[in-house]
Scaffold this motif. Structure first.
Motif, short mmCIF file in Angstrom:
data_model
loop_
_atom_site.label_atom_id
_atom_site.label_comp_id
_atom_site.label_asym_id
_atom_site.label_seq_id
_atom_site.Cartn_x
_atom_site.Cartn_y
_atom_site.Cartn_z
N ALA A 53 -16.93 -2.07 13.29
CA ALA A 53 -17.71 -1.58 14.28
C ALA A 53 -18.92 -1.85 14.74
O ALA A 53 -19.28 -2.28 16.11
CB ALA A 53 -17.48 -0.09 14.20
N SER A 57 -19.66 -4.20 18.01
CA SER A 57 -20.25 -3.58 19.18
C SER A 57 -21.40 -4.58 19.69
O SER A 57 -21.49 -4.61 20.73
CB SER A 57 -20.51 -2.18 18.81
N ASN A 58 -22.08 -4.92 18.59
CA ASN A 58 -23.11 -5.82 18.82
C ASN A 58 -22.69 -6.94 19.57
O ASN A 58 -23.33 -7.44 20.41
CB ASN A 58 -24.27 -5.93 17.63
N PHE A 61 -21.67 -6.35 23.08
CA PHE A 61 -22.95 -6.07 23.69
C PHE A 61 -23.66 -7.30 24.36
O PHE A 61 -23.98 -7.63 25.26
CB PHE A 61 -23.83 -5.15 22.94
N ARG A 88 -20.36 -0.98 24.00
CA ARG A 88 -20.83 -0.81 22.58
C ARG A 88 -20.86 0.67 22.00
O ARG A 88 -19.99 0.87 20.94
CB ARG A 88 -22.41 -1.02 22.60
N TRP A 89 -21.06 1.67 22.78
CA TRP A 89 -20.87 3.02 22.41
C TRP A 89 -19.49 3.39 22.25
O TRP A 89 -19.21 4.11 21.18
CB TRP A 89 -21.36 4.01 23.51
N ILE A 91 -17.04 1.40 21.03
CA ILE A 91 -16.49 0.80 19.65
C ILE A 91 -17.04 1.79 18.66
O ILE A 91 -16.07 2.16 17.80
CB ILE A 91 -17.00 -0.52 19.89
N LEU A 92 -18.35 1.98 18.66
CA LEU A 92 -18.94 2.93 17.53
C LEU A 92 -18.26 4.33 17.42
O LEU A 92 -17.94 4.93 16.65
CB LEU A 92 -20.37 3.11 17.93
N LEU A 117 -25.49 5.42 16.74
CA LEU A 117 -25.07 5.64 18.21
C LEU A 117 -26.10 6.29 18.90
O LEU A 117 -26.80 6.23 19.80
CB LEU A 117 -24.02 6.23 18.33
#
Length: 135
Positions: A53, A57-58, A61, A88-89, A91-92, A117
């Protein structure tokens, strides 16, 4: 620009609050949950989830931020930044929920995802820096 960032901050707060409240309501916090569980071959996938994750996410992004136009002002690139941040948020948040509901023994990994997060709170300086340093 400040009004648009406040909207993004409100979205961020809602995501963080939602997942934090879910963690508090579903699993009553205790010191037993904060211990590192024993890891065997069947539970190693639950350690891969938060790591994947973070990486995904990175990556998403940065991939989304590459669509920004360096010739434009940061406030004109803000819709792309907003989309990238929400991706990104999400996915986390999704990874934290997967850990919470599928393997509550790894609650500590989910809490670390939530802390990360929360640390991604958008500020004007961060938005401008991320848009300018998009590579």
């Amino acid at each position: 620009m400040k009004e648009k960032i406040k909207i993004l901050q409100t979205i961020h707060l809602a995501v963080c609050a939602g997942v934090s409240i879910a963690y508090f309501l579903v699993e009553q916090p205790s010191t037993a949950h904060l211990k590192i569980p024993t890891i065997d071959s069947s539970s190693v996938i639950y350690l891969i989830i938060p790591i994947a994750a973070l990486l995904a996410s990175n990556f998403m992004f940065k991939l989304q931020l590459k669509q920004t136009d360096p010739e434009l002002k940061p406030e004109e690139n803000l819709p792309i930044y907003q989309t990238a941040s929400i991706m990104r948020w999400a996915i986390l948040e999704g990874a934290a929920f997967i850990i919470l509901f599928l393997k509550p023994d790894f609650l500590l990994a989910g809490i670390l995802l939530i802390v990360y997060l929360i640390s991604l709170r958008p500020t004007e300086e961060r938005v401008i820096s991320d848009i300018k340093n998009r590579v």
